[in-house]
Motif scaffolding. Structure first.
Motif: not given
Length: 314
Positions: A118-129
């Motif tokens: 829960p402490q981690a930030q979830q992001v999407a990589d550049a390719w997926r964006l």
């Protein structure tokens, strides 16, 4: 020599590594190359700050697994069976140092990351964006396909058209290019796409999961996912009918020779092969099949019965 072969093995693995080794004068079997890979000691995982999570197919359409990658060191750190939330959450519980999780848009990974870190930030990589942006644009264009085509087919007026003008002035949309075969009938691909879309949407409305739909319709998971995510049937039909083939470049030549009276498939295939076509004669046969009209049935002669038949015979 062992160091050289190990470097080749780590870069290319079995068959490809053995071929390259033979080119540089180091003859070796592919199994030996693979043994060199297995003999390399694994580095300790250590502290991971940025973790990449994604799935891959062990057997496409049947079984999948999850790979975890240390994105700062650019190396995989673990592989887990399946693509469920629980194994990911359990792994993250043992690694509280993870600060950033770069993942795809799968709901299971989001849940596993949320529960395990829960402490981690979830992001999407550049390719997926970029990929998601492209899909969104494609869906929007597909939804307004008739309007877009109207604008490009008509002469652009001095005053630019607004969206309201387009809806009011555009005629009823004709079948899009590629929807019909040469005989004016709906293509088999279009009919099949409509049937699958209707079946998938009905099963979704009844509460079926994607796995249930795969088993019911005997379709690959990626196919079911594509039909489930589609906002409309038009979106799928535009994709299905705009596929390019290796025969596209030679279709004008086939049309010209067909209109000139040459209906011999073998001869037409040889002619376009001379122009550079690399496909088989079966490809040409499948394309020309709708052009061939069945021969008209000859009217059956009337059969005489009773006294008329006797008098005719006499």
């Amino acid at each position: 020599m062992r160091e050289q072969l190990t470097s080749i093995a780590l870069a290319l693995a079995g068959r490809a590594g053995a071929r390259l080794a033979g080119v540089v004068g180091l003859r070796v079997a592919k199994d030996t190359v693979l043994r060199l890979v297995r003999a390399v000691p694994e580095e300790p995982v250590g502290q991971i700050r940025v973790l990449g999570v994604d799935d891959f197919a062990l057997r496409k359409g049947d079984s999948y697994a999850t790979i975890l990658v240390d994105l700062e060191r650019r190396r995989p750190v673990d592989v887990m069976p399946g693509w469920d939330a629980e194994p990911l959450a359990a792994w993250l519980n043992d690694h509280p140092e993870v600060e950033i999780i770069c993942r795809d848009r799968a709901g299971a990974y989001a849940e596993g990351a949320r529960n395990g870190a829960p402490q981690a930030q979830q992001v999407a990589d550049a390719w997926r964006l970029w990929h998601n942006l492209g899909e969104a644009v494609e869906k929007t264009v597909s939804a307004y396909y008739a309007c877009v085509r109207t604008v490009f087919e008509n002469t652009v007026p001095a005053t630019p058209l607004t969206s309201d003008d387009i809806w009011q002035t555009s005629p009823p949309p004709a079948p899009a290019a590629g929807m019909l075969d040469v005989g004016g009938r709906e293509r088999r691909l279009v009919t099949r796409t409509r049937e699958r879309y209707t079946a998938v949407q009905q099963l979704l409305d009844n509460g079926s999961t994607l796995e249930d739909i795969c088993r019911t319709l005997q379709l690959d998971r990626s196919t079911v996912r594509r039909f489930a995510r589609a906002t409309s049937i038009d979106e799928l039909l535009v994709k299905a009918t705009n596929r390019s083939t290796i025969l596209d470049e030679y279709k004008p030549c086939l049309h010209q020779r067909w209109n000139e009276g040459c209906h011999n498939t073998a001869q037409l295939h040889q002619e376009i092969v001379a122009l550079g076509f690399a496909g088989s004669i079966q490809t040409v046969q499948r394309y020309l099949r709708p052009f061939r009209q069945p021969p008209p049935r000859r009217p059956r002669a009337a059969r005489l019965h009773g006294p008329a038949a006797s008098s005719a015979g006499s």
